[in-house]
Design an enzyme around this catalytic site. Structure first.
Site, PDB file in Angstrom:
ATOM      1  N   ARG A  94       0.620   2.448  -6.199  1.00 42.16           N
ATOM      2  CA  ARG A  94       0.909   1.330  -5.290  1.00 42.16           C
ATOM      3  C   ARG A  94      -0.335   0.539  -4.900  1.00 42.16           C
ATOM      4  O   ARG A  94      -0.241  -0.511  -4.282  1.00 42.16           O
ATOM      5  CB  ARG A  94       1.566   1.859  -4.012  1.00 42.16           C
ATOM      6  CG  ARG A  94       2.854   2.600  -4.246  1.00 42.16           C
ATOM      7  CD  ARG A  94       3.330   3.220  -2.959  1.00 42.16           C
ATOM      8  NE  ARG A  94       3.832   2.207  -2.054  1.00 42.16           N
ATOM      9  CZ  ARG A  94       5.108   1.905  -1.917  1.00 42.16           C
ATOM     10  NH1 ARG A  94       6.014   2.531  -2.617  1.00 42.16           N
ATOM     11  NH2 ARG A  94       5.488   0.979  -1.074  1.00 42.16           N
TER      12      ARG A  94
ATOM     13  N   GLU B 214       8.223 -19.500 -21.199  1.00 43.06           N
ATOM     14  CA  GLU B 214       8.064 -18.188 -20.575  1.00 43.06           C
ATOM     15  C   GLU B 214       9.136 -17.214 -21.097  1.00 43.06           C
ATOM     16  O   GLU B 214       8.851 -16.039 -21.331  1.00 43.06           O
ATOM     17  CB  GLU B 214       8.119 -18.330 -19.045  1.00 43.06           C
ATOM     18  CG  GLU B 214       8.033 -17.042 -18.251  1.00 43.06           C
ATOM     19  CD  GLU B 214       6.776 -16.210 -18.506  1.00 43.06           C
ATOM     20  OE1 GLU B 214       5.829 -16.686 -19.155  1.00 43.06           O
ATOM     21  OE2 GLU B 214       6.765 -15.047 -18.073  1.00 43.06           O
TER      22      GLU B 214
ATOM     23  N   CYS C 251       0.844  -1.203   0.000  1.00 40.85           N
ATOM     24  CA  CYS C 251       0.000   0.000   0.000  1.00 40.85           C
ATOM     25  C   CYS C 251       0.874   1.246   0.000  1.00 40.85           C
ATOM     26  O   CYS C 251       2.081   1.160   0.134  1.00 40.85           O
ATOM     27  CB  CYS C 251      -0.856   0.009   1.255  1.00 40.85           C
ATOM     28  SG  CYS C 251      -1.821  -1.479   1.453  1.00 40.85           S
TER      29      CYS C 251
ATOM     30  N   LYS D  27       8.206 -13.725 -22.906  1.00 40.75           N
ATOM     31  CA  LYS D  27       8.689 -12.423 -22.424  1.00 40.75           C
ATOM     32  C   LYS D  27       9.362 -11.667 -23.559  1.00 40.75           C
ATOM     33  O   LYS D  27       9.106 -10.483 -23.770  1.00 40.75           O
ATOM     34  CB  LYS D  27       9.706 -12.576 -21.281  1.00 40.75           C
ATOM     35  CG  LYS D  27       9.197 -12.866 -19.930  1.00 40.75           C
ATOM     36  CD  LYS D  27       8.528 -11.721 -19.217  1.00 40.75           C
ATOM     37  CE  LYS D  27       7.050 -11.705 -19.478  1.00 40.75           C
ATOM     38  NZ  LYS D  27       6.214 -12.561 -18.704  1.00 40.75           N
TER      39      LYS D  27
ATOM     40  N   HIS E 253      12.063 -32.953 -34.453  1.00 36.53           N
ATOM     41  CA  HIS E 253      10.790 -33.317 -35.073  1.00 36.53           C
ATOM     42  C   HIS E 253      10.254 -32.172 -35.925  1.00 36.53           C
ATOM     43  O   HIS E 253       9.066 -32.128 -36.228  1.00 36.53           O
ATOM     44  CB  HIS E 253       9.782 -33.734 -33.998  1.00 36.53           C
ATOM     45  CG  HIS E 253      10.236 -34.942 -33.246  1.00 36.53           C
ATOM     46  ND1 HIS E 253      10.162 -36.215 -33.777  1.00 36.53           N
ATOM     47  CD2 HIS E 253      10.835 -35.071 -32.037  1.00 36.53           C
ATOM     48  CE1 HIS E 253      10.671 -37.080 -32.905  1.00 36.53           C
ATOM     49  NE2 HIS E 253      11.089 -36.403 -31.847  1.00 36.53           N
TER      50      HIS E 253
ATOM     51  N   LYS F 153      -2.891  -5.001 -19.588  1.00 33.83           N
ATOM     52  CA  LYS F 153      -2.489  -5.713 -18.364  1.00 33.83           C
ATOM     53  C   LYS F 153      -3.517  -6.772 -17.981  1.00 33.83           C
ATOM     54  O   LYS F 153      -3.161  -7.876 -17.601  1.00 33.83           O
ATOM     55  CB  LYS F 153      -2.303  -4.709 -17.218  1.00 33.83           C
ATOM     56  CG  LYS F 153      -1.773  -5.326 -15.936  1.00 33.83           C
ATOM     57  CD  LYS F 153      -0.341  -5.793 -16.086  1.00 33.83           C
ATOM     58  CE  LYS F 153       0.177  -6.515 -14.864  1.00 33.83           C
ATOM     59  NZ  LYS F 153       1.356  -7.349 -15.179  1.00 33.83           N
TER      60      LYS F 153
ATOM     61  N   TRP G  95      -3.768  -1.531  -1.302  1.00 30.94           N
ATOM     62  CA  TRP G  95      -3.725  -2.742  -2.120  1.00 30.94           C
ATOM     63  C   TRP G  95      -4.120  -3.843  -1.148  1.00 30.94           C
ATOM     64  O   TRP G  95      -3.340  -4.224  -0.280  1.00 30.94           O
ATOM     65  CB  TRP G  95      -2.312  -2.945  -2.672  1.00 30.94           C
ATOM     66  CG  TRP G  95      -2.157  -4.225  -3.431  1.00 30.94           C
ATOM     67  CD1 TRP G  95      -1.666  -5.406  -2.952  1.00 30.94           C
ATOM     68  CD2 TRP G  95      -2.465  -4.455  -4.800  1.00 30.94           C
ATOM     69  NE1 TRP G  95      -1.677  -6.349  -3.949  1.00 30.94           N
ATOM     70  CE2 TRP G  95      -2.153  -5.794  -5.091  1.00 30.94           C
ATOM     71  CE3 TRP G  95      -2.986  -3.648  -5.816  1.00 30.94           C
ATOM     72  CZ2 TRP G  95      -2.343  -6.344  -6.347  1.00 30.94           C
ATOM     73  CZ3 TRP G  95      -3.169  -4.203  -7.067  1.00 30.94           C
ATOM     74  CH2 TRP G  95      -2.849  -5.528  -7.322  1.00 30.94           C
TER      75      TRP G  95
ATOM     76  N   GLU H 149       6.764 -10.536 -26.336  1.00 30.42           N
ATOM     77  CA  GLU H 149       5.732  -9.549 -26.008  1.00 30.42           C
ATOM     78  C   GLU H 149       6.276  -8.140 -25.819  1.00 30.42           C
ATOM     79  O   GLU H 149       5.541  -7.170 -26.013  1.00 30.42           O
ATOM     80  CB  GLU H 149       4.886  -9.985 -24.808  1.00 30.42           C
ATOM     81  CG  GLU H 149       5.539  -9.874 -23.461  1.00 30.42           C
ATOM     82  CD  GLU H 149       4.584 -10.206 -22.315  1.00 30.42           C
ATOM     83  OE1 GLU H 149       3.396  -9.880 -22.394  1.00 30.42           O
ATOM     84  OE2 GLU H 149       5.051 -10.793 -21.330  1.00 30.42           O
TER      85      GLU H 149
ATOM     86  N   ASN I 260       1.304  -0.131   5.872  1.00 31.05           N
ATOM     87  CA  ASN I 260       1.676  -0.889   4.682  1.00 31.05           C
ATOM     88  C   ASN I 260       2.434  -2.125   5.149  1.00 31.05           C
ATOM     89  O   ASN I 260       3.445  -2.001   5.834  1.00 31.05           O
ATOM     90  CB  ASN I 260       2.567  -0.032   3.771  1.00 31.05           C
ATOM     91  CG  ASN I 260       3.208  -0.854   2.665  1.00 31.05           C
ATOM     92  OD1 ASN I 260       2.691  -1.902   2.278  1.00 31.05           O
ATOM     93  ND2 ASN I 260       4.337  -0.383   2.157  1.00 31.05           N
ATOM     94  N   GLY I 261       1.938  -3.314   4.782  1.00 33.72           N
ATOM     95  CA  GLY I 261       2.616  -4.545   5.197  1.00 33.72           C
ATOM     96  C   GLY I 261       1.610  -5.569   5.665  1.00 33.72           C
ATOM     97  O   GLY I 261       0.420  -5.473   5.342  1.00 33.72           O
TER      98      GLY I 261
END
Ligand code: M6R
Length: 611
Positions: free
Chosen positions: A31, A484, A6, A488, A507, A606, A79, A491, A105-106
């Protein structure tokens, strides 16, 4: 270890208006934007306004008061981690008499036991948050001295936190404390303040103190007093920051993607926080489903994109370590197949955003067939969390760059925990389990060290950036890593990249290889390295350049690869985690070298909320 979830801020000065706190909050909105709230003192009275959603909503609610001059105030943008994002769970939180107000925050790990104890003592709680125990604890210890009450309260807290506290009877001070979450104090100028990062403070001062873990600060208009949790005075020098506002938001990193990769060590801490007790894995949310898992010995997993790659790694993990069969589907395929699920069976839905349309539709379909949904997500209150039967939160903090990086690492850590828990309930290989747990606990530090190699990866990115094609190859755990890595790269750099199981090369795809088509080999020194070695030799004989990521105990690779990136040697199931920052940094630096903005790749969003 930093814990970024946060945004908190507190201001004190002669001519502070409510609007200054709201503006400060706007700077922290990146945040978290689940809710926003403010507590300010005027005429020794505490005024609190909170609102679900963005700071804009809070601003609208405060419209008539924005111009008011106040004594001091704190504010928060959330958050969500504990409790739905709604008005009641929004910060600030207060004590029983609404005299003390706290933003945090935490995560307070021991909040349940503290809450129970405080309730026994007669304290009245309103929210589902972990934070609310803090003002009540301060209230319990308050004896006319706010600094001392905060000091005594924080000694009772376990977990990570940065807090800011005001008290109606102390309009001349704000108190802040930190352990595990960042807290920065603006120390000169006519307005002083503290915040989760420097962004909201830059308007008032560029002289700041980065509070350290175990420190408490008391700010008045003219003084800054810092003490340790033991009460001793700490002398701290300020530092001058000359970052622009944009730079400060990214903590000085060029892009959010880079910042988020560098946050991975703290994300690992976040996922592990409260999940390991006395050497065993605690996933309370999952407990009601454990029996089904043991009885059915199977699990269906659905996900898209990077989350799908995490799901594939989970398949290897669970199938190699237990006798549970894992069936993974891309959500957009699953939803159009004949569904073959037994009522009560477990479907694991993995989604960073919790809003991916195909995954949500698949979840709804699975539910119609009587399945129980276990969600792995990063976003509290997202649609997925509302529709799932159980949610395992990643707590990785907001991921702003479109490319999934730290959330992928957090997903992997959560999936390792799930595998370890399955192993525990099946009572299998407990010895191996405790070794794996020990290693996972050391990962934040190991990641910090690996990230020191970013410059080397940057150098290689410069060397390879002009190729138009890349082939990523790997075997077993290395195969989803290859997928992956290729995702990355394509994209964000728009270079054509394909991920393949190394054994499949001959193959078909090997036909494409040549001097203009390099191979990115995921090649740790694991049980399948002899096979990978043959595949690399096959590629070399087609004159393809080899860039290999390997482990530091691999002596043979130097004769096979043109370029090498090494990670710490480890157990083979942990290489996907160790190699995640390598494939991400390589893609990031290539994109940046080519002049593209990795945070906002073309054609992508996103959250993919449409089919
Ligand atoms: O939010 P989700 O995890 O459900 O998102 C799934 C994909 O859209 C996402 O992973 C996408 O592939 C990313 N851009 C990858 O970096």
């Amino acid at each position: 270890m930093k814990y970024n979830v946060c945004g908190i801020v507190g201001l004190i000065g002669e001519q502070i208006r409510v609007s200054a706190l709201v503006e400060a909050l706007e700077k922290l909105e990146y945040r978290g934007y689940d809710s926003a709230g403010i507590a300010f003192l005027k005429d020794r009275k505490l005024n609190i306004t909170k609102s679900k959603g963005k700071v804009e909503n809070l601003k609208n609610q405060l419209q008539d008061r924005l111009n008011e001059v106040i004594e001091t105030g704190i504010a928060h943008t959330r958050w969500a981690t504990h409790g739905e994002p709604n008005d009641v769970n929004a910060h600030p939180h207060s004590d029983c008499f609404c005299k003390i107000s706290v933003v945090h925050n935490g995560i307070i790990e021991n909040f349940r036991s503290l809450k129970m104890r405080l309730q026994e003592l007669g304290h009245n709680f309103l929210s589902q948050t972990d934070t609310e125990v803090i003002p009540h604890l301060i209230e319990e210890h308050y004896n006319g001295d706010l600094l001392e009450a905060v000091r005594k309260a924080v000694l009772k807290l376990e977990g990570s936190y940065a807090i800011a506290v005001v008290h109606a009877d102390h309009p001349d001070i704000i108190v802040g404390a930190r352990k595990g979450s960042p807290l920065i104090v603006g120390v000169n100028g006519s307005t002083k303040g503290l915040a989760s990062d420097v962004t909201p403070l830059l308007k008032f001062t560029r002289e700041v103190v980065f509070l350290q873990d175990g420190e408490i600060v008391e700010l008045s208009r003219d003084t800054v007093k810092i003490i340790g949790f033991d009460g001793t005075i700490h002398e701290r020098n300020s530092v001058h920051v000359d970052w622009s506002y944009e730079d400060a938001q990214k903590s000085g990193y060029k892009h959010f993607m880079l910042k988020e990769i560098f946050e991975e060590p703290s994300c690992i801490v976040s996922v592990l926080t409260g999940r390991i007790k006395n050497g065993s894995v605690v996933l309370e949310e999952f407990e009601p489903f454990e029996k089904t898992l043991i009885d059915s010995k199977s699990m269906k997993v659905i996900a898209c994109g990077t989350s799908y790659h995490a799901a594939l790694i989970f398949k290897y993990l669970l199938e190699n370590k237990t006798n549970i069969t894992v069936d993974v589907d891309v959500s957009s395929e699953f939803r159009y197949k004949r569904i073959n699920l037994k009522p009560g069976s477990i479907v694991l839905a993995i989604s960073q955003s919790g809003e991916t349309a195909d995954t949500l539709e698949s979840v709804r379909l699975a539910k119609k067939h009587g399945a129980k949904i276990v969600a792995v997500t990063n976003v509290v209150g997202s649609t997925l969390t509302r529709e799932a039967d159980c949610v395992l939160y990643l707590n990785a903090g907001p991921e702003i760059s479109v490319a999934a990086t730290k959330s992928y690492v957090a997903q992997l850590v959560m999936l390792y925990l799930l595998m370890l828990r399955a192993n525990e309930i099946l009572n299998d290989s407990m010895e191996q389990n405790s070794e794996l747990i020990d290693r996972l606990m050391r990962f934040p530090e190991i990641f910090e060290n690996s990230l020191k190699f970013a410059d080397k990866i940057h150098e290689l990115a410069r060397k390879y950036k002009d190729y138009k094609h890349f082939m990523y190859i790997g075997r077993a755990y290395g195969y989803p890593t290859a997928l992956e890595g290729a995702l990355k790269l394509k994209e964000i750099s728009y270079i054509h990249a394909t991920g393949y199981p190394a054994g499949e090369l001959k193959h078909g795809p090997i036909a494409m290889l040549g001097p203009d088509f390099p191979v990115f080999a995921i090649a740790p020194n694991d049980s399948l390295f002899p096979k990978m070695k043959s595949n690399i030799i096959e590629c070399r004989s087609r004159k393809a350049r080899i860039l290999a990521v390997t482990s530091d105990d691999n002596q043979e690779i130097s004769e096979l690869a043109d370029d090498i990136i090494t990670v710490n040697s480890s157990r083979e199931e942990l290489y996907p985690l160790l190699m995640a920052p390598v494939i991400q940094l390589f893609a990031y630096f290539v994109a940046d070298e080519l002049g593209f903005d990795p945070d906002k790749p073309r054609n992508l969003a996103k959250s993919v909320t449409v089919e």
